[in-house]
Design an enzyme around this catalytic site. Sequence first.
Site, PDB file in Angstrom:
ATOM      1  CG  HIS A   1      -0.211   0.323   2.500  1.00 12.62           C
ATOM      2  ND1 HIS A   1       0.490  -0.626   3.175  1.00 12.62           N
ATOM      3  CD2 HIS A   1      -0.067   1.464   3.214  1.00 12.62           C
ATOM      4  CE1 HIS A   1       1.032  -0.103   4.253  1.00 12.62           C
ATOM      5  NE2 HIS A   1       0.715   1.168   4.312  1.00 12.62           N
TER       6      HIS A   1
HETATM    7  C1  UD1 Z   1      -1.945   5.831   5.403  1.00 10.24           C
HETATM    8  C2  UD1 Z   1      -0.611   6.384   5.939  1.00 10.24           C
HETATM    9  C3  UD1 Z   1       0.446   5.295   5.869  1.00 10.24           C
HETATM   10  C4  UD1 Z   1      -0.003   4.041   6.576  1.00 10.24           C
HETATM   11  C5  UD1 Z   1      -1.362   3.589   6.041  1.00 10.24           C
HETATM   12  C6  UD1 Z   1      -1.890   2.429   6.830  1.00 10.24           C
HETATM   13  C7  UD1 Z   1      -0.076   8.753   5.594  1.00 10.24           C
HETATM   14  C8  UD1 Z   1       0.673   9.712   4.773  1.00 10.24           C
HETATM   15  N1  UD1 Z   1      -0.135   7.495   5.121  1.00 10.24           N
HETATM   16  O1  UD1 Z   1      -1.735   5.498   4.039  1.00 10.24           O
HETATM   17  O2  UD1 Z   1       1.642   5.776   6.490  1.00 10.24           O
HETATM   18  O3  UD1 Z   1       0.948   3.042   6.369  1.00 10.24           O
HETATM   19  O4  UD1 Z   1      -2.303   4.678   6.145  1.00 10.24           O
HETATM   20  O5  UD1 Z   1      -2.791   1.676   6.105  1.00 10.24           O
HETATM   21  O6  UD1 Z   1      -0.609   9.101   6.616  1.00 10.24           O
HETATM   22  N2  UD1 Z   1      -9.102   4.791   1.403  1.00 10.24           N
HETATM   23  C9  UD1 Z   1     -10.345   4.199   1.468  1.00 10.24           C
HETATM   24  N3  UD1 Z   1     -10.865   3.956   2.699  1.00 10.24           N
HETATM   25  C10 UD1 Z   1     -10.232   4.291   3.840  1.00 10.24           C
HETATM   26  C11 UD1 Z   1      -8.978   4.892   3.756  1.00 10.24           C
HETATM   27  C12 UD1 Z   1      -8.425   5.133   2.531  1.00 10.24           C
HETATM   28  O7  UD1 Z   1     -10.952   3.880   0.463  1.00 10.24           O
HETATM   29  O8  UD1 Z   1     -10.770   4.028   4.931  1.00 10.24           O
HETATM   30  C13 UD1 Z   1      -8.480   5.009   0.061  1.00 10.24           C
HETATM   31  C14 UD1 Z   1      -8.810   6.363  -0.535  1.00 10.24           C
HETATM   32  O9  UD1 Z   1      -8.912   6.197  -1.917  1.00 10.24           O
HETATM   33  C15 UD1 Z   1      -7.570   7.173  -0.205  1.00 10.24           C
HETATM   34  C16 UD1 Z   1      -6.462   6.147  -0.236  1.00 10.24           C
HETATM   35  O10 UD1 Z   1      -7.063   4.940   0.221  1.00 10.24           O
HETATM   36  O11 UD1 Z   1      -7.360   8.220  -1.117  1.00 10.24           O
HETATM   37  C17 UD1 Z   1      -5.267   6.495   0.623  1.00 10.24           C
HETATM   38  O12 UD1 Z   1      -5.641   6.747   1.968  1.00 10.24           O
HETATM   39  P1  UD1 Z   1      -4.680   7.632   2.939  1.00 10.24           P
HETATM   40  O13 UD1 Z   1      -5.182   7.599   4.317  1.00 10.24           O
HETATM   41  O14 UD1 Z   1      -4.435   8.967   2.320  1.00 10.24           O
HETATM   42  O15 UD1 Z   1      -3.323   6.904   2.852  1.00 10.24           O
HETATM   43  P2  UD1 Z   1      -2.966   5.372   3.058  1.00 10.24           P
HETATM   44  O16 UD1 Z   1      -2.393   4.870   1.786  1.00 10.24           O
HETATM   45  O17 UD1 Z   1      -4.101   4.658   3.657  1.00 10.24           O
HETATM   46  N1  UDP Z   2      -3.725  -5.665   8.789  1.00  8.00           N
HETATM   47  C1  UDP Z   2      -5.021  -6.135   8.947  1.00  8.00           C
HETATM   48  N2  UDP Z   2      -5.700  -6.539   7.837  1.00  8.00           N
HETATM   49  C2  UDP Z   2      -5.159  -6.517   6.589  1.00  8.00           C
HETATM   50  C3  UDP Z   2      -3.829  -6.041   6.440  1.00  8.00           C
HETATM   51  C4  UDP Z   2      -3.145  -5.624   7.555  1.00  8.00           C
HETATM   52  O1  UDP Z   2      -5.535  -6.189  10.063  1.00  8.00           O
HETATM   53  O2  UDP Z   2      -5.834  -6.907   5.622  1.00  8.00           O
HETATM   54  C5  UDP Z   2      -2.999  -5.179   9.972  1.00  8.00           C
HETATM   55  C6  UDP Z   2      -1.690  -5.858  10.241  1.00  8.00           C
HETATM   56  O3  UDP Z   2      -1.877  -6.958  11.106  1.00  8.00           O
HETATM   57  C7  UDP Z   2      -0.854  -4.769  10.892  1.00  8.00           C
HETATM   58  C8  UDP Z   2      -1.435  -3.495  10.328  1.00  8.00           C
HETATM   59  O4  UDP Z   2      -2.675  -3.826   9.727  1.00  8.00           O
HETATM   60  O5  UDP Z   2      -1.017  -4.757  12.295  1.00  8.00           O
HETATM   61  C9  UDP Z   2      -0.510  -2.897   9.318  1.00  8.00           C
HETATM   62  O6  UDP Z   2      -1.142  -1.822   8.698  1.00  8.00           O
HETATM   63  P1  UDP Z   2      -0.696  -1.264   7.295  1.00  8.00           P
HETATM   64  O7  UDP Z   2       0.102  -2.269   6.569  1.00  8.00           O
HETATM   65  O8  UDP Z   2      -1.923  -0.729   6.651  1.00  8.00           O
HETATM   66  O9  UDP Z   2       0.188   0.005   7.712  1.00  8.00           O
HETATM   67  P2  UDP Z   2       1.713   0.189   8.159  1.00  8.00           P
HETATM   68  O10 UDP Z   2       2.019  -0.756   9.259  1.00  8.00           O
HETATM   69  O11 UDP Z   2       2.574  -0.005   6.951  1.00  8.00           O
HETATM   70  O12 UDP Z   2       1.748   1.620   8.581  1.00  8.00           O
END
Ligand code: UD1
Ligand code: UDP
Length: 363
Positions: A212
């Site tokens: 992601h």
């Molecule tokens: C964010 C964090 C990242 C973290 C990740 C965990 C920042 C800069 N990034 O990235 O560090 O590792 O969360 O998963 O803070 N979206 C949905 N539903 C949701 C959330 C997001 O559909 O509930 C989609 C939207 O299209 C959105 C995209 O995901 O534009 C990105 O979401 P965003 O929260 O901006 O960044 P993440 O990639 O989730």
């Molecule tokens: N995770 C989850 N379901 C999923 C993928 C990840 O519960 O389908 C959990 C995973 O166990 C871990 C956390 O989400 O604890 C990691 O989140 P993510 O990879 O989104 O973010 P990051 O750790 O890179 O910030």
Amino acid sequence: MFAIILGTRPEIIKMSPIIRSCERKGVNFFVLHTGQHYSYEMDRVFFEELGLPAPEVNLDIGSKSHAEQTGAIMTGVEKVLFEKRPDVVLVQGDTNTVLAGALAASKCRVRGERSLPVEVGHVEAGLRSFDRTMPEEVNRVVADHLSDYLFAPTNSARKNLRREGIEKRKIFVTGNTIVDAVFENLALSEKKANIVHELGLSADNYFLVTLHRQENVDDKKRLKGILDGLTRIHDSYGLPLVFPVHPRTEKMIKSFGLKIKGIQTIKPMGFLEFLQLESKARLALTDSGGVQEESCILKVPCVTIRDSTERPETLDVGANVIAGVDPRSIADAAEKMLDTPRSWENPFGDGKAGDRIIKILCA
Ligand code: UD1
Ligand code: UDP
């Protein structure tokens, strides 16, 4: 009173031991959700599965550009902090929620009529990838330098903070709360989840994939390289690759019109289902920070599909390798890790980080 700020999937999971500890010790706290994540499977499912109290406030900020999201969270957090006047604000990790929460809290204490003497605690302080092109690196560096209490998970994180001139008295090595979350939920996941069976998989006979990171999935060439690497692995071993797809990744695969071959895509999983999938996998292939840690804790070898990691402890103990995004290097890394003996020690602590953090703050 403590304000526990969270906004995304990993923050809910990694703050859960801290919330639990507050509940056990009768510490006064409230949860402020920024709404950075909002889809049921990225948000509510974790409150339900982990038995967490509903957030007292949800700012419902949602998805926006970096600056818009950070600014909107700051505005919302400032308002809540002046209303509720907590003594300490806690943030966890490296998201825009963390940057905005720490910055808004720090500004509340600037002297003047409305000054609020609030302190900031950063859980999971001191991680560094040394790559400032990652939004997370910028967020964690700024949050660390704004914080009064830096809860470093490991000694290597503590050293990063000392190298940047952060005072010794502010830094506490506590272990990572993800160990607490894994230890607290692994048995429950065994009892309550049945996902391995439901997906027609058998233990140790499949690979788990998550992806992601913005720098990977928002770049067509990198994303295609990664998917090609995963297809190569499927072709070499004939084992299933299971991929719970993050909404950002789903959106980008569609918008680039990329085809997925040899990979079983599923919706994002709840924590109990995901823990089961992870603990029984032969290998994890990921660009997630949390999955690098959890696979290390669960003794599942990991291939990190990135150019760097802020979790070097996983490399040092031999649980993880950095593969980059070239298809061949991903396949080579998988081959290497499949031969790795699973005898490493968990470098992230004893599972008592949540209690340790609350004890330090209460003292
Ligand atoms: C964010 C964090 C990242 C973290 C990740 C965990 C920042 C800069 N990034 O990235 O560090 O590792 O969360 O998963 O803070 N979206 C949905 N539903 C949701 C959330 C997001 O559909 O509930 C989609 C939207 O299209 C959105 C995209 O995901 O534009 C990105 O979401 P965003 O929260 O901006 O960044 P993440 O990639 O989730
Ligand atoms: N995770 C989850 N379901 C999923 C993928 C990840 O519960 O389908 C959990 C995973 O166990 C871990 C956390 O989400 O604890 C990691 O989140 P993510 O990879 O989104 O973010 P990051 O750790 O890179 O910030």
